[in-house]
Design an enzyme around this catalytic site. Structure first.
Site, PDB file in Angstrom:
ATOM      1  N   ARG A  46       0.825  -1.227   0.000  1.00  0.00           N
ATOM      2  CA  ARG A  46       0.000   0.000   0.000  1.00  0.00           C
ATOM      3  C   ARG A  46       0.859   1.278   0.000  1.00  0.00           C
ATOM      4  NH1 ARG A  46      -2.409  -3.512  -1.149  1.00  0.00           N
ATOM      5  NH2 ARG A  46      -4.235  -4.481  -0.244  1.00  0.00           N
TER       6      ARG A  46
ATOM      7  N   SER B 145     -10.948  -1.017   3.503  1.00  0.00           N
ATOM      8  CA  SER B 145     -10.215  -1.179   4.770  1.00  0.00           C
ATOM      9  C   SER B 145      -9.739   0.177   5.262  1.00  0.00           C
ATOM     10  CB  SER B 145      -9.004  -2.096   4.559  1.00  0.00           C
ATOM     11  OG  SER B 145      -9.459  -3.390   4.261  1.00  0.00           O
TER      12      SER B 145
ATOM     13  N   GLU C 284      -5.153   3.688   6.350  1.00  0.00           N
ATOM     14  CA  GLU C 284      -4.931   3.531   4.906  1.00  0.00           C
ATOM     15  C   GLU C 284      -5.698   4.651   4.190  1.00  0.00           C
ATOM     16  OE1 GLU C 284      -5.518  -0.481   3.403  1.00  0.00           O
ATOM     17  OE2 GLU C 284      -6.106   0.327   1.452  1.00  0.00           O
TER      18      GLU C 284
END
Ligand SMILES: Cc1cc2nc3c(=O)[nH]c(=O)nc-3n(C[C@H](O)[C@H](O)[C@H](O)COP(=O)(O)OP(=O)(O)OC[C@H]3O[C@@H](n4cnc5c(N)ncnc54)[C@H](O)[C@@H]3O)c2cc1C
Length: 311
Positions: free
Chosen positions: A162, A214, A305
């Site tokens: 990520r 998420s 995130e």
């Protein structure tokens, strides 16, 4: 001459459907539009936020007191031999569909991830072991401070979980990416994998709820006893010392926790849901509670995130 719109509602442009207004707002359909918008902002000392599909952002209730540039570079060109050049504003799912139509394999397991190629490259979006990075050969990006455009090789993109150079350096605006895929695949087989992937995503969590996927990144956990507990609980091995953030959130008893219309999903505790009445503030309070409880009770530090904007 570009004239930005004023006081534009941001909530419809995000999958969370919360957030205030952008003081100024433009849609950029070409690279020249982006440069013009950046110059406009620079001349007025106005801060800039670059928006893709809005599926990984949380705008504050007071919005963004600057210019929002929504990236709409939606070109998608077959370069032959498994290569696609994809504009940053193209939906990732459209690129997956296009690859399938040409019989190019490699990104079919990214099917169903919302958002644009720009957002996917910046955050190295991925699912089920597949990552955007593995398909990227090069990325064309604009430095919004120097107005310099250059091509980054895959190595220069510094992809990891990520993460990419574009996330580390918010001054870089992704303009397009070249994807290198495996030609000569059966479109029917690729479509089957895409359909199965989307079906699996639905079993993990209903994809159409108001959320940003998420909320936290999966944390590296140094506590071996917690890792062991995860393995005993799930029967799954721990990879790279990382635990699923959702498991940790559940472990401290926060599954289903609700604050002012913001809710920890009952199905997947790393999904924070706007049940319809949430505000950015209530989401912020709920996620602060999660971070604090996970820190004090599991000694794990969670990092967002989702990009928090205007707080
Ligand atoms: C239901 C749901 C499921 C999801 N599932 C997954 C999943 O399985 N895997 C996964 O990885 N993610 C998932 N996500 C999160 C999200 O889809 C990805 O992070 C996506 O790549 C974000 O792209 P975007 O265009 O929507 O970015 P945005 O939300 O618009 O922006 C996110 C960040 O990227 C920056 N950005 C956007 N475009 C550019 C650009 N052109 N240049 C530079 N910076 C840019 C923004 O400034 C911001 O900081 C999910 C989200 C939802 C709502």
């Amino acid at each position: 001459m570009m004239t930005p719109q004023e006081y534009v509602d941001l909530h419809p442009l995000t999958t969370f459907r919360v957030g205030g207004k952008a003081r100024y707002f433009v849609e950029a359909k070409t690279e020249e539009d982006i440069c013009e918008a950046l110059r406009w902002a620079k001349d007025r000392s106005t801060k800039v936020f670059v928006l893709g599909g809005g599926s990984n952002v949380l705008f504050s209730d007071s919005g963004w007191d600057g210019l929002v540039i929504k990236i709409e570079l939606c070109d998608l060109a077959d370069m032959g031999e498994g290569r696609l050049r994809v504009g940053a504003g193209t939906l990732l799912h459209s690129a997956v569909e296009c690859a399938k139509d040409h019989g190019y394999g490699g990104i079919e397991r990214l099917a169903g991830i919302p958002g644009t190629i720009g957002g996917a490259v910046r955050g190295n979006a991925g699912a089920f072991g597949a990552e955007t990075a593995s398909a990227v050969t090069s990325v064309r990006a604009l430095d919004r401070e120097t107005f310099r455009v250059r091509e980054y090789s895959r190595e220069e993109c510094e992809f990891s979980y990520r993460m990419s150079i574009f996330k580390k350096h918010p001054e870089l605006v992704v303009l397009s990416a070249v994807l290198s895929l495996a030609p000569g695949q059966s479109p029917d087989d690729l479509e089957k994998t895409m359909r199965e992937t989307i079906a699996t995503r639905e079993t993990k969590h209903p994809q159409r709820l108001l959320c940003a996927g998420s909320f936290f990144m999966n944390p590296v956990v140094s506590d071996a006893s917690l890792r062991r507990e995860f393995e005993l609980d799930t029967g799954m091995p721990v990879k790279d010392d990382k635990l699923p953030a959702g498991w940790v959130i559940d472990h401290v008893g926060l599954r289903g926790k609700e604050v002012g219309g913001a809710k920890v999903s009952d199905i997947h505790p790393n999904y924070i849901i706007n049940t319809g009445t949430a505000t950015a503030e209530s989401i912020l309070i709920l996620t602060s509670i999660i971070k604090q409880k996970v820190r004090t009770e599991a000694n794990v530090r969670l990092r967002e995130e989702v990009q928090m904007v205007g707080f």
